[in-house]
Structures are given as C-alpha cells and as structure tokens.
Motif scaffolding. Sequence first.
Motif, mmCIF file in Angstrom:
data_model
loop_
_atom_site.group_PDB
_atom_site.id
_atom_site.type_symbol
_atom_site.label_atom_id
_atom_site.label_comp_id
_atom_site.label_asym_id
_atom_site.label_seq_id
_atom_site.Cartn_x
_atom_site.Cartn_y
_atom_site.Cartn_z
ATOM 1 N N LYS A 1 -6.831 45.868 -3.388
ATOM 2 C CA LYS A 1 -6.208 47.000 -4.081
ATOM 3 C C LYS A 1 -7.246 47.903 -4.746
ATOM 4 O O LYS A 1 -7.102 49.132 -4.753
ATOM 5 N N SER A 2 -8.310 47.307 -5.300
ATOM 6 C CA SER A 2 -9.329 48.119 -5.977
ATOM 7 C C SER A 2 -10.091 48.982 -4.970
ATOM 8 O O SER A 2 -10.543 50.082 -5.291
ATOM 9 N N THR A 3 -10.228 48.472 -3.737
ATOM 10 C CA THR A 3 -10.894 49.253 -2.690
ATOM 11 C C THR A 3 -10.043 50.461 -2.301
ATOM 12 O O THR A 3 -10.549 51.578 -2.140
ATOM 13 N N VAL A 4 -8.743 50.218 -2.174
ATOM 14 C CA VAL A 4 -7.837 51.323 -1.846
ATOM 15 C C VAL A 4 -7.859 52.364 -2.967
ATOM 16 O O VAL A 4 -7.949 53.573 -2.721
ATOM 17 N N SER A 5 -7.831 51.899 -4.207
ATOM 18 C CA SER A 5 -7.882 52.817 -5.353
ATOM 19 C C SER A 5 -9.161 53.648 -5.342
ATOM 20 O O SER A 5 -9.142 54.849 -5.646
ATOM 21 N N HIS A 6 -10.253 53.015 -4.995
ATOM 22 C CA HIS A 6 -11.544 53.717 -4.905
ATOM 23 C C HIS A 6 -11.466 54.856 -3.883
ATOM 24 O O HIS A 6 -11.867 55.989 -4.161
ATOM 25 N N HIS A 7 -10.932 54.553 -2.715
ATOM 26 C CA HIS A 7 -10.840 55.587 -1.674
ATOM 27 C C HIS A 7 -9.885 56.703 -2.102
ATOM 28 O O HIS A 7 -10.127 57.888 -1.842
ATOM 29 N N MET A 8 -8.796 56.327 -2.770
ATOM 30 C CA MET A 8 -7.837 57.335 -3.222
ATOM 31 C C MET A 8 -8.460 58.250 -4.288
ATOM 32 O O MET A 8 -8.172 59.449 -4.338
ATOM 33 N N ARG A 9 -9.293 57.667 -5.114
ATOM 34 C CA ARG A 9 -9.960 58.467 -6.147
ATOM 35 C C ARG A 9 -10.903 59.496 -5.505
ATOM 36 O O ARG A 9 -10.970 60.655 -5.935
ATOM 37 N N ILE A 10 -11.631 59.076 -4.484
ATOM 38 C CA ILE A 10 -12.546 60.010 -3.805
ATOM 39 C C ILE A 10 -11.756 61.163 -3.194
ATOM 40 O O ILE A 10 -12.163 62.329 -3.280
ATOM 41 N N LEU A 11 -10.597 60.850 -2.604
ATOM 42 C CA LEU A 11 -9.768 61.910 -2.014
ATOM 43 C C LEU A 11 -9.255 62.857 -3.100
ATOM 44 O O LEU A 11 -9.199 64.077 -2.897
ATOM 45 N N ARG A 12 -8.894 62.302 -4.244
ATOM 46 C CA ARG A 12 -8.410 63.149 -5.345
ATOM 47 C C ARG A 12 -9.542 64.018 -5.893
ATOM 48 O O ARG A 12 -9.372 65.226 -6.089
ATOM 49 N N GLU A 13 -10.705 63.419 -6.104
ATOM 50 C CA GLU A 13 -11.817 64.172 -6.702
ATOM 51 C C GLU A 13 -12.365 65.239 -5.755
ATOM 52 O O GLU A 13 -12.972 66.211 -6.199
ATOM 53 N N ALA A 14 -12.171 65.030 -4.466
ATOM 54 C CA ALA A 14 -12.601 66.044 -3.493
ATOM 55 C C ALA A 14 -11.592 67.180 -3.381
ATOM 56 O O ALA A 14 -11.871 68.204 -2.752
ATOM 57 N N GLY A 15 -10.415 66.993 -3.975
ATOM 58 C CA GLY A 15 -9.395 68.040 -3.912
ATOM 59 C C GLY A 15 -8.431 67.888 -2.753
ATOM 60 O O GLY A 15 -7.656 68.803 -2.471
ATOM 61 N N ILE A 16 -8.464 66.734 -2.085
ATOM 62 C CA ILE A 16 -7.619 66.529 -0.910
ATOM 63 C C ILE A 16 -6.221 66.050 -1.301
ATOM 64 O O ILE A 16 -5.244 66.421 -0.660
ATOM 65 N N ALA A 17 -6.148 65.247 -2.346
ATOM 66 C CA ALA A 17 -4.850 64.697 -2.753
ATOM 67 C C ALA A 17 -4.643 64.850 -4.252
ATOM 68 O O ALA A 17 -5.610 64.872 -5.020
ATOM 69 N N SER A 18 -3.379 64.989 -4.631
ATOM 70 C CA SER A 18 -2.971 64.991 -6.034
ATOM 71 C C SER A 18 -2.385 63.634 -6.375
ATOM 72 O O SER A 18 -1.665 63.050 -5.553
ATOM 73 N N THR A 19 -2.655 63.152 -7.570
ATOM 74 C CA THR A 19 -2.069 61.891 -8.015
ATOM 75 C C THR A 19 -1.359 62.113 -9.347
ATOM 76 O O THR A 19 -1.943 62.673 -10.284
ATOM 77 N N ARG A 20 -0.106 61.686 -9.380
ATOM 78 C CA ARG A 20 0.675 61.775 -10.600
ATOM 79 C C ARG A 20 0.919 60.359 -11.093
ATOM 80 O O ARG A 20 1.356 59.494 -10.329
ATOM 81 N N ALA A 21 0.601 60.124 -12.375
ATOM 82 C CA ALA A 21 0.791 58.800 -12.969
ATOM 83 C C ALA A 21 2.090 58.784 -13.749
ATOM 84 O O ALA A 21 2.286 59.608 -14.638
ATOM 85 N N VAL A 22 2.966 57.865 -13.366
ATOM 86 C CA VAL A 22 4.231 57.685 -14.083
ATOM 87 C C VAL A 22 4.286 56.216 -14.488
ATOM 88 O O VAL A 22 4.545 55.340 -13.660
ATOM 89 N N GLY A 23 4.007 55.954 -15.758
ATOM 90 C CA GLY A 23 3.903 54.573 -16.191
ATOM 91 C C GLY A 23 2.772 53.901 -15.414
ATOM 92 O O GLY A 23 1.663 54.424 -15.352
#
Lengths: 108, 108
Positions: B57-79
């Motif tokens: 899971k931490s590896t997936v989170s890492h990749h998702m963060r890179i996509l967000r920081e590059a401007g490719i994806a938006s992440t909304r935190a709900v709880g």
Amino acid sequence: MNEEGELLPQPETADIDLVKVLHALGDPTRMHLFRVYASGEQYDCSSERLGLDHLHKSTVSHHMRILREAGIASTRAVGRHRYVRLRRADLDARFPGLVESLLNSPEP
Amino acid sequence: MNEEGELLPQPETADIDLVKVLHALGDPTRMHLFRVYASGEQYDCSSERLGLDHLHKSTVSHHMRILREAGIASTRAVGRHRYVRLRRADLDARFPGLVESLLNSPEP
C-alpha cells in the motif's frame, strides 16, 4: 541525408515502448535534445548547435544513448562522427499524435 | 463527484511541467494508474479496482503522490479515504492532444 556508415543498435518500430519513451523524455536535457532533433534533419553530436556546451561530452553521449535505446533517435556512425536524427516517422506510426503534442507543448 | 473533504496540494494548471509529467508517466506502475484514472471519474485509492494488489500500500501511495505532484491527478481526502481523479481538463488545456495520444498508444 547521410546514409553512410553504421547504424547503431536501436529497437524496431514495433518494439518501441511508450513507458521507456516517456522515461527518456522525462529529463530536461533529453527533452532539449528531442526538440533540437525535431527541428532539423540530422545532427552531428559534436555540434555546438546542440546547445549543451555546459555539459561534459560524456554526459551528452549518455543522454543521446538513452534516446537511441528508447527508440526516439537514430544514430549513424561514420568514422569518429555520429549523425543523429529523430525517428519521427517511426514514432508517429507507433504513437499517433504524441510527437506533435509534445512539440506543441509549452516549454518550461 | 465527491466534492467534500480537503484537496491535497497540487500544482496550478499553468505550473504543470511537461518534463515532470513525462517523468511521472515514465514508469509502468504509474502509467497503469494513469490509464485506470482515465477510465473513470474518480477512485478511492484503497480500491482493489486499481489492479495493484501485488504492491504494498505504501508503494501505491508513493506512486499516487508523484502523479499528484506532477499535476496529473487530484486527490481529495475525506476522513481516512482518498478520492483520486485524472486532471483531464487541466492536462488538455496545458498540453493539447497529449492525454489522447497516450491513451491511444499501445500498451506493452
């Protein structure tokens, strides 16, 4: 175009991998070289026209090798000279619209 | 679309950098996530639909963060939940034709 000499190893068009292409272009120096290659027919890699005078020649060669191995550029060796050109037709056949969209994208 | 919660930090559209986008997508796991994101409206990153059960899971989170920081994806935190979606309109505005050409390109 100079067709003498020996073509250095490169992937067949059908073997050009999208992720490897993006990885190769996900570097500012290689994106610069990509744009330079796209602007002309072919380049002698010793040319000052590459606009990378601030980098060591071995560093430039390293970046050029990555572009060649990813299938982005062809390199022909004629004696001690290296002539490089973008594989525009191969890239367009494999990934329609990709090169055009990259070249039309704003530079940093 | 869920609009609750807090939008995690991401670059403004005008600041999305082509080389960073290509670097982010120049990885097989992140290219997979890009295609998954592009196929739907938004994803809970804990979802098995991501098709990355073989990764920690931490590896997936890492990749998702890179996509967000590059401007490719938006992440909304709900709880404790994270809802992710492709920034398709922003990417299309910044790099016309790029996303379409990537999605139309053959997978390995």
